[in-house]
Design a protein around this motif. Structure first.
Motif: not given
Length: 208
Positions: A108-111, A126-127, A135-136, A203-208
């Motif tokens: 989904a483009g999240f790290e 949140e995803l 995906e979520g 936890v994810m961090e947006a990589s967009r």
């Protein structure tokens, strides 16, 4: 199936992600925005459940809610917010299940960054809320039996968080016979109990 549009689904899950996190400044500083977001949702179970929890927040002291959160989610194993726990417990197989979550975030483009396992319900919400609806939803549906068990456990504890989990479940298509059977089987047997260590996830961090 849920009558919510994709935008409404994202809104509902973003709100749920905040409500299911530890009650900190994100919740208390954003109460007005959260309430306005929920009020904009169409009438139905999702809106009703989320609004009820926000009303509880307004009527409860911050210290009391924080104490309830810790007592419920940190001290009661049956009220676990980590979705893979229900199917795999603390076994080696849980590591492979966690990788499915990690791969879904990456697709989904999240790290992921240090601090949280990727199967925490608030993180999955949140995803979805940040745009990875497909995906979520897939992750939630694959772990629906655990979600149902969590809701039941929270209801047994008379916890207001049961309503938030019920709201998340209400965004999913109705459970079919196979899913209902899986929930009953899981409720009867409980998670496996082989104690092992887990590789750190985050936890994810947006990589967009």
């Amino acid at each position: 199936m849920s009558a919510l549009s994709e935008g409404e689904l994202r809104t509902a899950h973003l709100v749920a992600s905040v409500l299911l996190g530890y009650p900190d400044d994100t919740l208390y500083g954003g109460r007005q925005v959260l309430a306005e977001s929920v009020a904009a949702l169409p009438d139905g179970e999702v809106r009703t459940r989320l609004a009820a929890f926000l009303s509880h927040v307004e009527a409860t002291s911050r210290g009391e809610l924080a104490a309830h959160y810790v007592a419920t989610f940190d001290l009661k194993r049956r009220c676990c917010l980590y979705l893979t726990y229900y199917g795999y417990g603390d076994t080696r197989k849980r590591g492979a299940a966690l990788l499915r979550f990690k791969h879904a975030f990456a697709a989904a483009g999240f790290e992921l960054t240090d601090g949280e396992l990727p199967d925490h319900l608030a993180v999955v919400c949140e995803l979805l809320g940040r745009g990875a609806v497909r995906e979520g939803r897939r992750l939630l549906m694959e772990n629906r039996a655990g979600l149902e068990l969590l809701r039941t456990a929270l209801e047994a504890e008379d916890s207001p968080y049961a309503g938030v989990v019920a709201a998340v479940l209400a965004t999913l298509p109705p459970a079919g016979p196979r899913e209902k059977e899986a929930a009953l089987r899981l409720a009867a047997s409980g998670p496996p109990a082989e104690e092992v260590g887990l590789e750190p996830y985050a936890v994810m961090e947006a990589s967009r």
